[in-house]
Design an enzyme around this catalytic site. Structure first.
Site, PDB file in Angstrom:
ATOM      1  N   LYS A 174       0.811  -1.210   0.000  1.00 21.44           N
ATOM      2  CA  LYS A 174       0.000   0.000   0.000  1.00 21.44           C
ATOM      3  C   LYS A 174       0.851   1.270   0.000  1.00 21.44           C
ATOM      4  CE  LYS A 174      -4.180  -2.158   1.530  1.00 21.44           C
ATOM      5  NZ  LYS A 174      -3.744  -3.557   1.785  1.00 21.44           N
TER       6      LYS A 174
HETATM    7  C1  LIG Z   1      -4.409  -4.576   1.314  1.00 23.56           C
HETATM    8  C2  LIG Z   1      -3.645  -5.833   1.174  1.00 23.56           C
HETATM    9  C3  LIG Z   1      -4.060  -6.828   0.282  1.00 23.56           C
HETATM   10  C4  LIG Z   1      -5.333  -6.710  -0.525  1.00 23.56           C
HETATM   11  O1  LIG Z   1      -5.261  -5.702  -1.503  1.00 23.56           O
HETATM   12  P1  LIG Z   1      -6.610  -5.108  -2.135  1.00 23.56           P
HETATM   13  O2  LIG Z   1      -6.174  -3.993  -3.005  1.00 23.56           O
HETATM   14  O3  LIG Z   1      -7.442  -4.662  -0.978  1.00 23.56           O
HETATM   15  O4  LIG Z   1      -7.250  -6.220  -2.880  1.00 23.56           O
HETATM   16  C5  LIG Z   1      -3.263  -7.957   0.164  1.00 23.56           C
HETATM   17  N1  LIG Z   1      -2.142  -8.119   0.898  1.00 23.56           N
HETATM   18  C6  LIG Z   1      -1.722  -7.183   1.768  1.00 23.56           C
HETATM   19  C7  LIG Z   1      -0.494  -7.435   2.557  1.00 23.56           C
HETATM   20  C8  LIG Z   1      -2.446  -6.013   1.922  1.00 23.56           C
HETATM   21  O5  LIG Z   1      -2.020  -5.085   2.776  1.00 23.56           O
END
Ligand SMILES: *Cc1c(COP(=O)(O)O)cnc(C)c1O
Length: 504
Positions: free
Chosen positions: A110
């Site tokens: 993220k």
């Molecule tokens: C947020 C997250 C996901 C999922 O991603 P999305 O965009 O919500 O589908 C998967 N793995 C990790 C470690 C995350 O932080």
């Protein structure tokens, strides 16, 4: 080239307005119609570094931003906050490739979106705008959003996370940011309750009026904000370019991407990349035991009327994949009335079924699957013992689903697995898959994992142990609005920036 809403095609916004606002007034998500009208020339990719690829992608998807400002924003976001020059390096592991997205300041993917979003937000604001960023988080968004927005002028950020619903490391990451413009609250509820409450506040006009009295507007840092989603399109192109350079594929070859999925933001960014001309065969969305999305991709029925499960991959413990709404918009032929109808059904009955033609169109680009906790542990063990590579539990969900998909489909297209977090972010789960006795303490487990694997602990996680977390103030979902008003009053109090109990 203006953004519209998935639920109302009469909405028309510039990309700056869409970023500033986060979500459309009637609850729809902002989308760019006719996505495939513009393409990025993949033959040029080989000569471009990450920042330049980012410029190309953002110039297409954020057309009203000044090119020079975009360039500066991208440079600011990426030139020193990531521990690898390639930002998102690709590694070959056994017979597949891993796209490592966890080299940013909070060790999860993220960061890629949330280091850039605050810069884009600043470019979108007028001089006297004051924006409170709201985020509901299953763990990683909150941490990355706090790091991205802390100390950014004209903005404050309030993050809500499910109390007992995030990992101890994630919680500590959030509770140790403590900046003047950041606020963090655990809520007495799960992620979907937090996310629904946030969505409701965005469309609550009396709440908006109360904030307006403080001269503050709201915006979103979740992947419903296009300013967060679009930066994620970049690494699909960057990964492809690295694979061609490493001669793992030839220019023009198709690849599959397997994406650990919760809110459907990451994998949707892959669909944007495909729409802009990247040779992608299938996007494989991998869910954990909360398998609503995987079932939908197989049957066309989305049904959230089932128990919410806590798993070892908590950032994917999600029953409503919000960004799926954007895919429904594109795959229904940009039919916003139809999408509004489906979303209304989801809200009232917890279920909807798409038309057969929509399902067929979705299945042309997407496959899905899910893996339960036991399969996650097996995946971590298998890849470590066979290939000497450590997967975090989310990435391990992806690995397990990638194997299922290959076995069931016989599809041998080269596969890139998106690694969404560092294994050290979830050290006890990873260590338990490898060892029979694992300490209860996360930091002791990190040390153990480092001894076993020889992989260094990322400095931002090692450092956490020394930081003192702020006190937890648990909020009921019904009191979230009040908490935000309080935060806005404190953060935007111009004369004196009140230091609240929230900051130690
Ligand atoms: C947020 C997250 C996901 C999922 O991603 P999305 O965009 O919500 O589908 C998967 N793995 C990790 C470690 C995350 O932080």
């Amino acid at each position: 080239m203006r953004y519209t809403s998935t639920r109302d095609h009469q909405v028309s916004k510039t990309s700056k307005e869409a970023i500033k606002q986060g979500i459309s007034e009637e609850g729809g998500l902002f989308v760019l119609p006719h996505l495939a009208d513009q393409t990025l020339n993949i033959h040029e990719l080989l000569d471009l570094d990450y920042e330049t690829i980012a410029q190309r992608v953002l110039m297409i998807l954020l057309p009203d931003f000044n090119t020079d400002s975009l360039k500066k924003a991208i440079h600011f976001a990426y030139h020193q906050h990531f521990s690898d020059d390639r930002i998102t390096p690709v590694r070959s592991v056994g017979d597949f490739h891993v796209l490592e997205l966890f080299h940013g300041p909070t060790s999860a993917f993220k960061d890629v979106g949330l280091q850039l979003l605050p810069r884009l937000m600043q470019l979108a604001l007028d001089p006297d705008d004051r924006v409170m960023i709201l985020a509901a988080t299953s763990g990683d968004t909150g941490t990355a959003a706090l790091q991205g927005f802390k100390d950014v002028a004209q903005t404050g950020i309030t993050v809500f996370y499910p109390n007992h619903g995030v990992s101890p490391i994630q919680e500590r990451q959030m509770l140790t940011v403590g900046s003047d413009n950041t606020r963090v609250f655990p809520i007495a509820g799960n992620f979907d309750q937090a996310q629904s409450a946030v969505k409701t506040l965005f469309t609550d006009t009396s709440f908006a009026a109360r904030l307006q009295a403080e001269q503050v507007t709201l915006s979103a840092a979740n992947s419903i904000n296009i300013g967060r989603l679009i930066p994620q399109v970049v690494y699909y192109f960057a990964a492809y370019s690295q694979l061609v350079k490493a001669q793992a594929i030839s220019m023009g070859d198709e690849v599959n991407f397997t994406v650990p999925t919760g809110n459907f933001g990451d994998v949707l960014a892959g669909y944007y990349a495909k729409s802009l001309g990247l040779p992608v065969h299938k996007l494989i969305a991998a869910a954990n035991a909360n398998s609503e999305l995987a079932d939908f991709l197989a049957t066309g029925v989305y049904d959230r009327n089932r128990p919410f499960l806590k798993t070892v991959a908590p950032s994917m413990d999600i029953q409503i994949s919000s960004n799926l709404e954007r895919l429904l918009y594109y795959k229904s032929g940009e039919d916003s009335a139809y999408v509004a109808h489906l979303m209304q059904e989801l809200e009232t009955t917890g279920r909807y079924q798409v038309r057969p033609d929509v399902l067929t169109a979705i299945q042309a680009d997407f496959a899905g699957g899910f893996a339960v906790d036991e399969e996650v542990a097996d995946a971590i063990r298998e890849v470590w013992h066979r290939d000497g590579y450590l997967l975090d539990p989310h990435t391990a969900v992806g690995y397990a689903v990638q194997q299922q998909y290959r076995a069931a489909s016989g599809d041998n297209t080269p596969n890139v697995l998106l690694a969404t977090a560092s294994p050290y972010k979830f050290p006890r789960v990873v260590a338990k898959a490898l060892q029979s006795h694992v300490p209860d303490d996360d930091f002791a487990a990190m040390q153990m994992l480092q001894q076993v694997s020889g992989v260094p602990i990322p400095p931002n996680l090692a450092r956490l142990q020394q930081l003192r977390p702020q006190e937890k103030v648990v909020v009921a979902p019904t009191d979230m609005g009040q908490a935000i008003i309080g935060a806005a009053k404190e953060v935007f109090n111009d004369d004196q920036r009140v230091r609240s109990g929230n900051e130690r």
